[in-house]
Design an enzyme around this catalytic site. Structure first.
Site, short mmCIF file in Angstrom:
data_model
loop_
_atom_site.label_atom_id
_atom_site.label_comp_id
_atom_site.label_asym_id
_atom_site.label_seq_id
_atom_site.Cartn_x
_atom_site.Cartn_y
_atom_site.Cartn_z
CG HIS A 35 -6.95 -5.44 -7.74
ND1 HIS A 35 -6.56 -5.90 -6.56
CD2 HIS A 35 -8.92 -6.17 -7.44
CE1 HIS A 35 -7.23 -6.76 -6.24
NE2 HIS A 35 -8.66 -6.42 -6.27
CB ILE A 68 -0.76 -0.02 1.24
CG1 ILE A 68 -1.74 -0.96 1.08
CG2 ILE A 68 -1.77 1.52 1.55
CD1 ILE A 68 -2.52 -1.13 2.19
CG ASP A 100 -6.46 -2.99 -4.44
OD1 ASP A 100 -4.98 -3.07 -4.95
OD2 ASP A 100 -6.48 -4.26 -4.04
C1 GAR Z 1 -1.55 -8.42 -11.34
O1 GAR Z 1 -2.88 -10.07 -11.62
C2 GAR Z 1 -2.17 -7.78 -10.81
O2 GAR Z 1 -3.34 -7.57 -11.17
C3 GAR Z 1 -1.89 -8.29 -9.44
O3 GAR Z 1 -0.89 -8.72 -9.39
C4 GAR Z 1 -0.58 -9.56 -10.21
C5 GAR Z 1 0.72 -9.57 -10.72
O4 GAR Z 1 1.53 -10.14 -11.58
N1 GAR Z 1 -1.93 -6.70 -8.58
C6 GAR Z 1 -2.64 -6.91 -7.42
O5 GAR Z 1 -3.45 -7.82 -6.44
C7 GAR Z 1 -2.50 -5.52 -7.14
N2 GAR Z 1 -3.79 -5.11 -6.32
P1 GAR Z 1 2.68 -9.83 -12.47
O6 GAR Z 1 3.42 -9.45 -12.19
O7 GAR Z 1 2.49 -11.06 -13.55
O8 GAR Z 1 2.27 -8.79 -13.50
#
Ligand code: GAR
Length: 215
Positions: free
Chosen positions: A112, A95, A148
């Site tokens: 998200h 955060i 978020d």
């Molecule tokens: C993604 O699915 C993104 O939406 C999520 O983390 C993942 C990262 O994947 N983000 C959150 O949950 C933010 N609250 P990546 O490292 O392969 O891009």
């Protein structure tokens, strides 16, 4: 033609969304330059991806700071030096405090894996399955001081089929994330998306709950 965007990317893990942005730039679809990639996790695979593409990258480990405020202050100092248009959160699992958010008004964008305001926080695919939801999706939004939360720019939906497991949902969600994130950044670059206070304007339409995108 508007000027190319300059971006800072913040990530904590695999960095597949960061990779999708790099690929879109390489294909000439997104007119942008990534000035810096910052991770709070030294083992993030996203840092390796940045090295491979010769993009400036560094780890600023939150464990080395006494509190959130001093960590965020360090982030501000580093990002300020890069003079970026947007700070793009690509799986940054921390955060950001109010000092950071207020320092960069309407400049921090997050993706998200849920149809916000449903399921902020972690384990979104699990929650979708537990609640037997028939649809799921991703949301891109401006970051405010909540978890978020913040004005929604756009979202995409998927259907949840019977028998699907968390892993299946994660794969489907990544696929649409890799489409929508570069696309929305591109629309900012083209001047199609602008922000006015707490509202998002896309192609001269004001959106309160975000625009729905389709592949
Ligand atoms: C993604 O699915 C993104 O939406 C999520 O983390 C993942 C990262 O994947 N983000 C959150 O949950 C933010 N609250 P990546 O490292 O392969 O891009």
């Amino acid at each position: 033609m508007n000027k190319n965007l300059s971006l800072a990317i913040l990530l904590s893990g695999n960095g597949s969304n960061f990779q999708a942005i790099v690929d879109s730039i390489d294909k000439g679809q997104l007119k942008a330059a990534i000035k810096i990639v910052i991770s709070n996790n030294k083992n993030a695979f996203g840092l390796k991806r940045a090295k491979k593409h010769n993009i400036k990258n560094l780890c600023i480990d939150h464990k080395n700071f006494a509190d959130r405020e001093s960590y965020d202050q360090r982030l501000i100092e580093i990002i300020e030096q890069e003079k970026v248009d947007f700070i793009v959160l690509a799986g940054f699992m921390r955060i950001l405090g109010s000092n950071f958010v207020r320092h960069f008004p309407n400049k921090i964008i997050n993706i998200h894996p849920s149809l916000l305001p449903k399921y902020p926080g972690l384990n979104t695919h699990k929650k979708v399955l537990e609640n037997k939801d028939k649809e799921h999706g991703v949301t891109v939004h401006l970051v405010d001081e909540g978890l978020d939360s913040g004005p929604i720019i756009g979202f995409m939906k998927i259907n949840v089929e019977d028998e699907e497991k968390e892993n299946d949902l994660e794969n489907k969600i990544h696929k649409i994330e890799h489409y929508i994130y570069p696309k929305i950044l591109s629309e900012f670059q083209e001047g199609k998306i602008t922000t006015a206070g707490n509202k998002i304007r896309i192609d001269d339409v004001f959106y309160k709950d975000g625009k729905e995108y389709f592949i």
